[in-house]
Motif scaffolding. Sequence first.
Motif, mmCIF file in Angstrom:
data_model
loop_
_atom_site.group_PDB
_atom_site.id
_atom_site.type_symbol
_atom_site.label_atom_id
_atom_site.label_comp_id
_atom_site.label_asym_id
_atom_site.label_seq_id
_atom_site.Cartn_x
_atom_site.Cartn_y
_atom_site.Cartn_z
ATOM 1 N N LYS A 1 0.853 -1.196 0.000
ATOM 2 C CA LYS A 1 0.000 0.000 0.000
ATOM 3 C C LYS A 1 0.882 1.236 0.000
ATOM 4 O O LYS A 1 2.040 1.177 0.409
ATOM 5 N N VAL A 2 0.312 2.340 -0.446
ATOM 6 C CA VAL A 2 1.058 3.595 -0.425
ATOM 7 C C VAL A 2 0.148 4.716 0.061
ATOM 8 O O VAL A 2 -1.021 4.802 -0.321
ATOM 9 N N ALA A 3 0.702 5.543 0.950
ATOM 10 C CA ALA A 3 0.018 6.749 1.410
ATOM 11 C C ALA A 3 0.751 7.944 0.816
ATOM 12 O O ALA A 3 1.944 8.141 1.069
ATOM 13 N N PHE A 4 0.047 8.716 -0.008
ATOM 14 C CA PHE A 4 0.630 9.899 -0.637
ATOM 15 C C PHE A 4 0.485 11.076 0.321
ATOM 16 O O PHE A 4 -0.631 11.416 0.747
ATOM 17 N N ILE A 5 1.608 11.713 0.646
ATOM 18 C CA ILE A 5 1.585 12.833 1.582
ATOM 19 C C ILE A 5 2.150 14.081 0.925
ATOM 20 O O ILE A 5 3.156 14.026 0.206
ATOM 21 N N ASP A 6 1.485 15.218 1.147
ATOM 22 C CA ASP A 6 1.937 16.487 0.609
ATOM 23 C C ASP A 6 1.633 17.581 1.617
ATOM 24 O O ASP A 6 0.501 17.695 2.109
ATOM 25 N N LYS A 7 2.639 18.360 1.963
ATOM 26 C CA LYS A 7 2.498 19.474 2.906
ATOM 27 C C LYS A 7 1.806 19.042 4.199
ATOM 28 O O LYS A 7 0.929 19.721 4.721
ATOM 29 N N GLY A 8 2.212 17.868 4.699
ATOM 30 C CA GLY A 8 1.713 17.389 5.980
ATOM 31 C C GLY A 8 0.354 16.742 5.955
ATOM 32 O O GLY A 8 -0.178 16.383 7.002
ATOM 33 N N GLU A 9 -0.200 16.522 4.770
ATOM 34 C CA GLU A 9 -1.552 15.979 4.658
ATOM 35 C C GLU A 9 -1.556 14.721 3.784
ATOM 36 O O GLU A 9 -0.947 14.694 2.716
ATOM 37 N N ILE A 10 -2.224 13.680 4.260
ATOM 38 C CA ILE A 10 -2.390 12.469 3.460
ATOM 39 C C ILE A 10 -3.442 12.733 2.396
ATOM 40 O O ILE A 10 -4.609 12.985 2.704
ATOM 41 N N LYS A 11 -3.027 12.673 1.140
ATOM 42 C CA LYS A 11 -3.936 12.965 0.035
ATOM 43 C C LYS A 11 -4.708 11.734 -0.418
ATOM 44 O O LYS A 11 -5.840 11.844 -0.907
ATOM 45 N N SER A 12 -4.083 10.560 -0.303
ATOM 46 C CA SER A 12 -4.733 9.333 -0.763
ATOM 47 C C SER A 12 -3.978 8.142 -0.195
ATOM 48 O O SER A 12 -2.769 8.217 0.035
ATOM 49 N N ILE A 13 -4.699 7.051 0.053
ATOM 50 C CA ILE A 13 -4.080 5.789 0.436
ATOM 51 C C ILE A 13 -4.585 4.739 -0.536
ATOM 52 O O ILE A 13 -5.783 4.485 -0.634
#
Length: 238
Positions: free
Chosen positions: A200-212
Amino acid sequence: MNVLTIENLKKNIGRNEIIKNVNLTIDEGEILGLLGKNGAGKTTIIRMIVGLIKPTKGKIFIMGHNVEKNIETALKNVGSIVENPDLYGYMTGRENLKQIARMYKNISKERIEKIIEIIDLNSDIDKKVKKYSLGMKQRLGLGQALLSNPKLLILDEPTNGLDPIGIIEFRDIIKKISLDGTAVLISSHILSEIQNICTKVAFIDKGEIKSIDTLDKDNTSLEEKFIDIIGGGKVNVI
């Protein structure tokens, strides 16, 4: 079973909210990649998980134990390489493992030998660590993290600086560990490494999880997903 549960995690530095309402779970045997650009907040989340810094808000549970309220019990279930592994260059690899084993209770000689086999250092374990290659040092550090047979293994940019052979060797070890039920959290900005190792992958940008997302190794590439979810930027795609 949830090995790691993160609920509504936030971290402020002054007035700046650098981690924003993060929610994550990792089950037994899963390998979850925390993927984002440099400075996205990956290491900050990991440092909160292992108790190096405190959250501003939110809760972290490891095997059901609240890290903030019961940190000693929670972290008994964790092995980690958050920065470069702490190794004694003047000692042999075996002596390094024995030194770490003294910090725990009931680490048997058999467990140490098992770890040496897992990290594939049998032929080099009695050499001085100062003579090790970077890849060998990383595998020895991994061995230290695995001594206590943790339920959760946390790795922050574990393949940085490794050559292609070192990356493949490290990747194979992680896959074998997960098959025995260990949950693994890997922080990285290298797309191909997440693609090749994680479930699995959790996409993180600027401290926020955008999608898992569950990784689909046959269809949409991770690069395409990353660009779609987060956009372009300084991310290693090889």
